[in-house]
Design a protein around this motif. Structure first.
Motif, PDB file in Angstrom:
ATOM      1  N   ILE A   1      12.422 -59.070 -12.511  1.00 43.51           N
ATOM      2  CA  ILE A   1      12.966 -60.421 -12.290  1.00 43.51           C
ATOM      3  C   ILE A   1      14.216 -60.362 -11.426  1.00 43.51           C
ATOM      4  O   ILE A   1      14.396 -61.178 -10.512  1.00 43.51           O
ATOM      5  CB  ILE A   1      13.263 -61.088 -13.648  1.00 43.51           C
ATOM      6  N   CYS A   2      15.074 -59.387 -11.662  1.00 42.54           N
ATOM      7  CA  CYS A   2      16.290 -59.242 -10.847  1.00 42.54           C
ATOM      8  C   CYS A   2      15.944 -58.947  -9.388  1.00 42.54           C
ATOM      9  O   CYS A   2      16.555 -59.506  -8.476  1.00 42.54           O
ATOM     10  CB  CYS A   2      17.168 -58.132 -11.416  1.00 42.54           C
ATOM     11  N   LEU A   3      14.969 -58.079  -9.170  1.00 37.64           N
ATOM     12  CA  LEU A   3      14.556 -57.759  -7.806  1.00 37.64           C
ATOM     13  C   LEU A   3      13.956 -58.981  -7.112  1.00 37.64           C
ATOM     14  O   LEU A   3      14.214 -59.222  -5.921  1.00 37.64           O
ATOM     15  CB  LEU A   3      13.557 -56.611  -7.821  1.00 37.64           C
ATOM     16  N   VAL A   4      13.170 -59.760  -7.857  1.00 41.85           N
ATOM     17  CA  VAL A   4      12.577 -60.968  -7.276  1.00 41.85           C
ATOM     18  C   VAL A   4      13.655 -61.974  -6.907  1.00 41.85           C
ATOM     19  O   VAL A   4      13.616 -62.593  -5.823  1.00 41.85           O
ATOM     20  CB  VAL A   4      11.556 -61.575  -8.261  1.00 41.85           C
ATOM     21  N   LEU A   5      14.642 -62.167  -7.767  1.00 40.47           N
ATOM     22  CA  LEU A   5      15.730 -63.099  -7.468  1.00 40.47           C
ATOM     23  C   LEU A   5      16.516 -62.654  -6.237  1.00 40.47           C
ATOM     24  O   LEU A   5      16.857 -63.471  -5.366  1.00 40.47           O
ATOM     25  CB  LEU A   5      16.656 -63.221  -8.676  1.00 40.47           C
ATOM     26  N   CYS A   6      16.809 -61.366  -6.151  1.00 42.04           N
ATOM     27  CA  CYS A   6      17.518 -60.850  -4.973  1.00 42.04           C
ATOM     28  C   CYS A   6      16.685 -61.044  -3.710  1.00 42.04           C
ATOM     29  O   CYS A   6      17.224 -61.411  -2.655  1.00 42.04           O
ATOM     30  CB  CYS A   6      17.857 -59.373  -5.171  1.00 42.04           C
TER      31      CYS A   6
ATOM     32  N   THR B   1       9.002 -52.165 -22.138  1.00 42.04           N
ATOM     33  CA  THR B   1       8.407 -53.222 -21.307  1.00 42.04           C
ATOM     34  C   THR B   1       9.390 -54.347 -20.981  1.00 42.04           C
ATOM     35  O   THR B   1       9.466 -54.786 -19.825  1.00 42.04           O
ATOM     36  CB  THR B   1       7.163 -53.798 -22.010  1.00 42.04           C
ATOM     37  N   PRO B   2      10.178 -54.869 -21.942  1.00 38.00           N
ATOM     38  CA  PRO B   2      11.162 -55.908 -21.576  1.00 38.00           C
ATOM     39  C   PRO B   2      12.170 -55.443 -20.539  1.00 38.00           C
ATOM     40  O   PRO B   2      12.620 -56.239 -19.710  1.00 38.00           O
ATOM     41  CB  PRO B   2      11.840 -56.239 -22.912  1.00 38.00           C
ATOM     42  N   ASP B   3      12.531 -54.159 -20.565  1.00 38.79           N
ATOM     43  CA  ASP B   3      13.453 -53.636 -19.561  1.00 38.79           C
ATOM     44  C   ASP B   3      12.819 -53.667 -18.172  1.00 38.79           C
ATOM     45  O   ASP B   3      13.480 -54.027 -17.186  1.00 38.79           O
ATOM     46  CB  ASP B   3      13.852 -52.201 -19.918  1.00 38.79           C
ATOM     47  N   ILE B   4      11.561 -53.280 -18.085  1.00 37.68           N
ATOM     48  CA  ILE B   4      10.865 -53.301 -16.792  1.00 37.68           C
ATOM     49  C   ILE B   4      10.729 -54.729 -16.274  1.00 37.68           C
ATOM     50  O   ILE B   4      10.923 -55.004 -15.086  1.00 37.68           O
ATOM     51  CB  ILE B   4       9.482 -52.628 -16.929  1.00 37.68           C
ATOM     52  N   ILE B   5      10.415 -55.670 -17.177  1.00 37.86           N
ATOM     53  CA  ILE B   5      10.294 -57.076 -16.766  1.00 37.86           C
ATOM     54  C   ILE B   5      11.635 -57.594 -16.260  1.00 37.86           C
ATOM     55  O   ILE B   5      11.702 -58.328 -15.264  1.00 37.86           O
ATOM     56  CB  ILE B   5       9.781 -57.918 -17.949  1.00 37.86           C
ATOM     57  N   THR B   6      12.705 -57.198 -16.914  1.00 39.28           N
ATOM     58  CA  THR B   6      14.038 -57.656 -16.507  1.00 39.28           C
ATOM     59  C   THR B   6      14.397 -57.162 -15.115  1.00 39.28           C
ATOM     60  O   THR B   6      14.891 -57.936 -14.278  1.00 39.28           O
ATOM     61  CB  THR B   6      15.086 -57.175 -17.517  1.00 39.28           C
ATOM     62  N   ILE B   7      14.162 -55.890 -14.830  1.00 40.09           N
ATOM     63  CA  ILE B   7      14.513 -55.370 -13.511  1.00 40.09           C
ATOM     64  C   ILE B   7      13.623 -55.977 -12.429  1.00 40.09           C
ATOM     65  O   ILE B   7      14.074 -56.218 -11.299  1.00 40.09           O
ATOM     66  CB  ILE B   7      14.428 -53.820 -13.507  1.00 40.09           C
TER      67      ILE B   7
ATOM     68  N   ILE C   1      19.229 -50.372 -17.438  1.00 40.14           N
ATOM     69  CA  ILE C   1      18.653 -51.538 -16.776  1.00 40.14           C
ATOM     70  C   ILE C   1      19.723 -52.585 -16.526  1.00 40.14           C
ATOM     71  O   ILE C   1      19.790 -53.189 -15.435  1.00 40.14           O
ATOM     72  CB  ILE C   1      17.504 -52.107 -17.623  1.00 40.14           C
ATOM     73  N   LYS C   2      20.579 -52.806 -17.511  1.00 35.66           N
ATOM     74  CA  LYS C   2      21.654 -53.782 -17.336  1.00 35.66           C
ATOM     75  C   LYS C   2      22.614 -53.358 -16.230  1.00 35.66           C
ATOM     76  O   LYS C   2      23.066 -54.180 -15.429  1.00 35.66           O
ATOM     77  CB  LYS C   2      22.404 -53.971 -18.652  1.00 35.66           C
ATOM     78  N   LEU C   3      22.900 -52.070 -16.165  1.00 37.67           N
ATOM     79  CA  LEU C   3      23.794 -51.577 -15.128  1.00 37.67           C
ATOM     80  C   LEU C   3      23.177 -51.730 -13.746  1.00 37.67           C
ATOM     81  O   LEU C   3      23.855 -52.142 -12.785  1.00 37.67           O
ATOM     82  CB  LEU C   3      24.141 -50.110 -15.395  1.00 37.67           C
ATOM     83  N   LEU C   4      21.887 -51.427 -13.612  1.00 36.54           N
ATOM     84  CA  LEU C   4      21.207 -51.603 -12.327  1.00 36.54           C
ATOM     85  C   LEU C   4      21.181 -53.079 -11.913  1.00 36.54           C
ATOM     86  O   LEU C   4      21.399 -53.409 -10.737  1.00 36.54           O
ATOM     87  CB  LEU C   4      19.785 -51.049 -12.406  1.00 36.54           C
ATOM     88  N   CYS C   5      20.929 -53.967 -12.867  1.00 35.12           N
ATOM     89  CA  CYS C   5      20.909 -55.402 -12.553  1.00 35.12           C
ATOM     90  C   CYS C   5      22.282 -55.885 -12.106  1.00 35.12           C
ATOM     91  O   CYS C   5      22.393 -56.659 -11.144  1.00 35.12           O
ATOM     92  CB  CYS C   5      20.437 -56.188 -13.771  1.00 35.12           C
ATOM     93  N   ILE C   6      23.332 -55.427 -12.784  1.00 37.16           N
ATOM     94  CA  ILE C   6      24.685 -55.833 -12.400  1.00 37.16           C
ATOM     95  C   ILE C   6      25.029 -55.300 -11.007  1.00 37.16           C
ATOM     96  O   ILE C   6      25.654 -56.004 -10.197  1.00 37.16           O
ATOM     97  CB  ILE C   6      25.699 -55.332 -13.440  1.00 37.16           C
ATOM     98  N   LEU C   7      24.621 -54.077 -10.702  1.00 41.53           N
ATOM     99  CA  LEU C   7      24.876 -53.525  -9.366  1.00 41.53           C
ATOM    100  C   LEU C   7      24.131 -54.315  -8.292  1.00 41.53           C
ATOM    101  O   LEU C   7      24.682 -54.602  -7.216  1.00 41.53           O
ATOM    102  CB  LEU C   7      24.466 -52.054  -9.329  1.00 41.53           C
ATOM    103  N   LEU C   8      22.889 -54.694  -8.581  1.00 43.44           N
ATOM    104  CA  LEU C   8      22.118 -55.503  -7.629  1.00 43.44           C
ATOM    105  C   LEU C   8      22.770 -56.862  -7.407  1.00 43.44           C
ATOM    106  O   LEU C   8      22.918 -57.318  -6.259  1.00 43.44           O
ATOM    107  CB  LEU C   8      20.680 -55.690  -8.142  1.00 43.44           C
ATOM    108  N   PHE C   9      23.176 -57.510  -8.477  1.00 44.95           N
ATOM    109  CA  PHE C   9      23.798 -58.821  -8.357  1.00 44.95           C
ATOM    110  C   PHE C   9      25.163 -58.732  -7.670  1.00 44.95           C
ATOM    111  O   PHE C   9      25.570 -59.663  -6.965  1.00 44.95           O
ATOM    112  CB  PHE C   9      23.949 -59.459  -9.736  1.00 44.95           C
TER     113      PHE C   9
END
Length: 252
Positions: free
Chosen positions: A236-241, A228-234, A10-18
């Protein structure tokens, strides 16, 4: 739940998105907002500023930022708003190029802020398992994690070489002029390259002796599941993007 406890995939996907979002934004107000967002993410991650080495290299980063803005102002896109009286009016400052330089500096700052959030909260093993969980071959995962592991090793080795040369009377690293510092730092290239070759050879021998790569698949210890926290994190990242993309297309 802290960022340290999130799944590495999840962290890797978020970093790639950002990271993709950094190069997607080309407006100065959005670029500044992006830097502020990444700064708050860095604060939430708990990664120390000393660990990121920002303040130690603030002078070099400032020089790089000034150089980027100056080059874009002189040679970037746009019409000349102020012509330099020298060189027969060949050079001039461009307003569009100046703002483009600011955007590039914001992108660089954002990347400096966001990458340690991943590397500072994940171990090499977590990075390897995360890459493998995303579909990468475990050989590729090992290459990438080895590169992450060698960065601090080479940094420490460069510090040792500098201290050894200072003991031999070479003080240009701290007290010399700028050309002298460039010449002194260039002397680090040969011992660092030789050290890298020795480490690569020893690593290759160790991997061959353990039959690394002999099998197409391998087992992993403590493979975590997405919670569940991992799903919420991804999400939030998608919403911010999505918010930044919305402002990019519909408010300009």
């Amino acid at each position: 739940m802290t960022i340290y406890k999130l799944d590495s995939r999840i962290k890797l996907l978020c970093i790639l998105l950002f990271t993709v979002l950094v190069f997607f934004i080309d407006r100065l107000p959005l670029a500044i907002c992006l830097v502020l967002l990444y700064f708050f993410i860095r604060l939430a991650s708990g990664v120390r500023i000393k660990q990121m080495n920002i303040w130690r290299n603030a002078g070099y980063l400032t020089l790089l930022a000034v150089f980027i803005i100056l080059m874009q102002s002189l040679f970037g896109p746009g019409e000349k708003t102020y012509v330099i009286p020298f060189f027969n009016g060949l050079f001039g400052f461009k307003r569009e190029g100046f703002f483009l330089g600011l955007v590039i500096v914001c992108r660089l700052t954002a990347l400096i802020l966001i990458f340690p959030v991943f590397t500072g909260t994940s171990s090499a093993y977590q990075i390897a398992t995360g890459l493998h969980g995303l579909g990468f071959n475990y050989r590729i995962s090992f290459i990438i994690t080895t590169a992450f592991n060698l960065i601090p090793v080479f940094r420490d080795e460069a510090s040792l070489i500098m201290e050894a040369q200072e003991l031999r009377g070479i003080s240009a690293f701290k007290k010399g002029s700028f050309p002298a510092k460039i010449k002194a730092y260039s002397s680090l290239a040969v011992p660092l390259v030789l050290g890298a070759m020795r480490k690569a050879q020893s690593t290759s021998v160790a991997m061959d002796s353990r039959a690394f790569g002999a099998y197409k698949i391998r087992t992993w210890l403590d493979r975590t599941e997405i919670k569940t926290p991992d799903i919420i994190t991804i999400i939030i990242c998608l919403v911010l993007c999505a918010i930044f993309i919305f402002f990019k297309f519909y408010l300009y």
